[in-house]
Design a protein around this motif. Sequence first.
Motif, short mmCIF file in Angstrom:
data_model
loop_
_atom_site.label_atom_id
_atom_site.label_comp_id
_atom_site.label_asym_id
_atom_site.label_seq_id
_atom_site.Cartn_x
_atom_site.Cartn_y
_atom_site.Cartn_z
N HIS A 120 -48.65 4.55 -54.37
CA HIS A 120 -49.32 5.10 -55.57
C HIS A 120 -49.94 6.45 -55.26
O HIS A 120 -49.74 7.43 -56.00
N HIS A 121 -50.68 6.54 -54.15
CA HIS A 121 -51.36 7.80 -53.82
C HIS A 121 -50.38 8.87 -53.35
O HIS A 121 -50.51 10.05 -53.71
N VAL A 122 -49.39 8.47 -52.56
CA VAL A 122 -48.42 9.45 -52.07
C VAL A 122 -47.58 9.99 -53.22
O VAL A 122 -47.33 11.21 -53.30
N LEU A 123 -47.18 9.12 -54.13
CA LEU A 123 -46.36 9.57 -55.24
C LEU A 123 -47.08 10.63 -56.07
O LEU A 123 -46.46 11.61 -56.52
N ALA A 124 -48.39 10.46 -56.24
CA ALA A 124 -49.16 11.46 -56.99
C ALA A 124 -49.11 12.82 -56.30
O ALA A 124 -48.99 13.86 -56.96
N ILE A 125 -49.18 12.82 -54.96
CA ILE A 125 -49.08 14.08 -54.20
C ILE A 125 -47.70 14.69 -54.37
O ILE A 125 -47.56 15.89 -54.63
N LEU A 126 -46.67 13.88 -54.24
CA LEU A 126 -45.30 14.39 -54.31
C LEU A 126 -44.95 14.89 -55.70
O LEU A 126 -44.21 15.87 -55.85
N GLN A 127 -45.49 14.24 -56.72
CA GLN A 127 -45.22 14.69 -58.09
C GLN A 127 -45.83 16.05 -58.36
O GLN A 127 -45.25 16.87 -59.08
N LYS A 128 -47.01 16.33 -57.77
CA LYS A 128 -47.60 17.65 -57.90
C LYS A 128 -46.75 18.71 -57.22
O LYS A 128 -46.66 19.85 -57.67
N GLN A 129 -46.10 18.32 -56.12
CA GLN A 129 -45.24 19.24 -55.38
C GLN A 129 -43.85 19.34 -55.99
O GLN A 129 -43.10 20.26 -55.70
N SER A 130 -43.49 18.29 -56.76
CA SER A 130 -42.12 18.12 -57.28
C SER A 130 -41.10 17.95 -56.16
O SER A 130 -39.92 18.27 -56.32
N ALA A 131 -41.57 17.42 -55.02
CA ALA A 131 -40.66 17.23 -53.88
C ALA A 131 -41.35 16.36 -52.83
O ALA A 131 -42.59 16.21 -52.83
N GLY A 132 -40.56 15.79 -51.93
CA GLY A 132 -41.10 14.99 -50.84
C GLY A 132 -40.39 13.66 -50.70
O GLY A 132 -39.42 13.37 -51.40
N GLN A 133 -40.88 12.85 -49.80
CA GLN A 133 -40.20 11.60 -49.46
C GLN A 133 -41.20 10.48 -49.21
O GLN A 133 -42.24 10.70 -48.58
N ILE A 134 -40.87 9.29 -49.69
CA ILE A 134 -41.61 8.06 -49.36
C ILE A 134 -40.62 7.12 -48.70
O ILE A 134 -39.53 6.87 -49.23
#
Length: 249
Positions: A120-134
């Motif tokens: 939940h917390h990581v997805l919020a960070i990645l959505q702000k970046q519009s990129a990343g990986q979980i």
Amino acid sequence: MKSFKGAHIWILGASSGIGLALARELSDAGAILALSSRRRPELNDINEALGGQHLVVPCDVSIPASLKEASDKIAQSFARLDSAIYMAGYYNPTRFEDIEVEELRKTIDINLTGAFVFSHHVLAILQKQSAGQIALCASVAGFRGLPNGQPYSATKAAMINLAESLRAENKIPAIDIKVINPGFVRTPMTDKNPFKMPMIIEPEDAAKAIAVGLQTKAFEIHFPKKFTYFLKLLRILPSWVYFQIMKKQ
């Protein structure tokens, strides 16, 4: 992720087992890590052994507020977060009739609730970046219900389902969701097993397999392949056939 060099990666569960081996593997490849587990002294020692250039972020995955604090610190400390890997896990092999409520709660808190809150917390960070990986580390134990495998198997099955839901819901192409399903790996967790573990591998080999998988487009990272493909076959067998096989175990 084309290269680990300069990539900012959060490893939660970095103090032992596969998580520790993965921290070494990715650090050697040039990644900048956030190292998380419950105990700061262990993390400090690991960071020092890796050259001292990484971020130490103690975190107790069984406490949601601790996860929130850790994710906030990482978001503030890293200019970006390229990958976040949930390697935390708890395992205590038990016959179903012998399961104690406190052990049940601990297993669910660490293996499942922690993975939900982390995602939940990581997805919020990645959505702000519009990129990343979980990447969430589940297990082949989640493929089907195993004798003497609860509640661990149930939580790992739920983690696989969680990763599938995250992947299915994701609408941002540059956000990558993966699930990691190891077979037997020689760690303090598997040392608890009273039986011979087929095709068991060392943590360093598991870390190399994960590192390779993180750089592919595949949703699932699973290893060793000869073992995991056999278990995938069991997964698709009719239930009556599967239960006949399990009766012989």
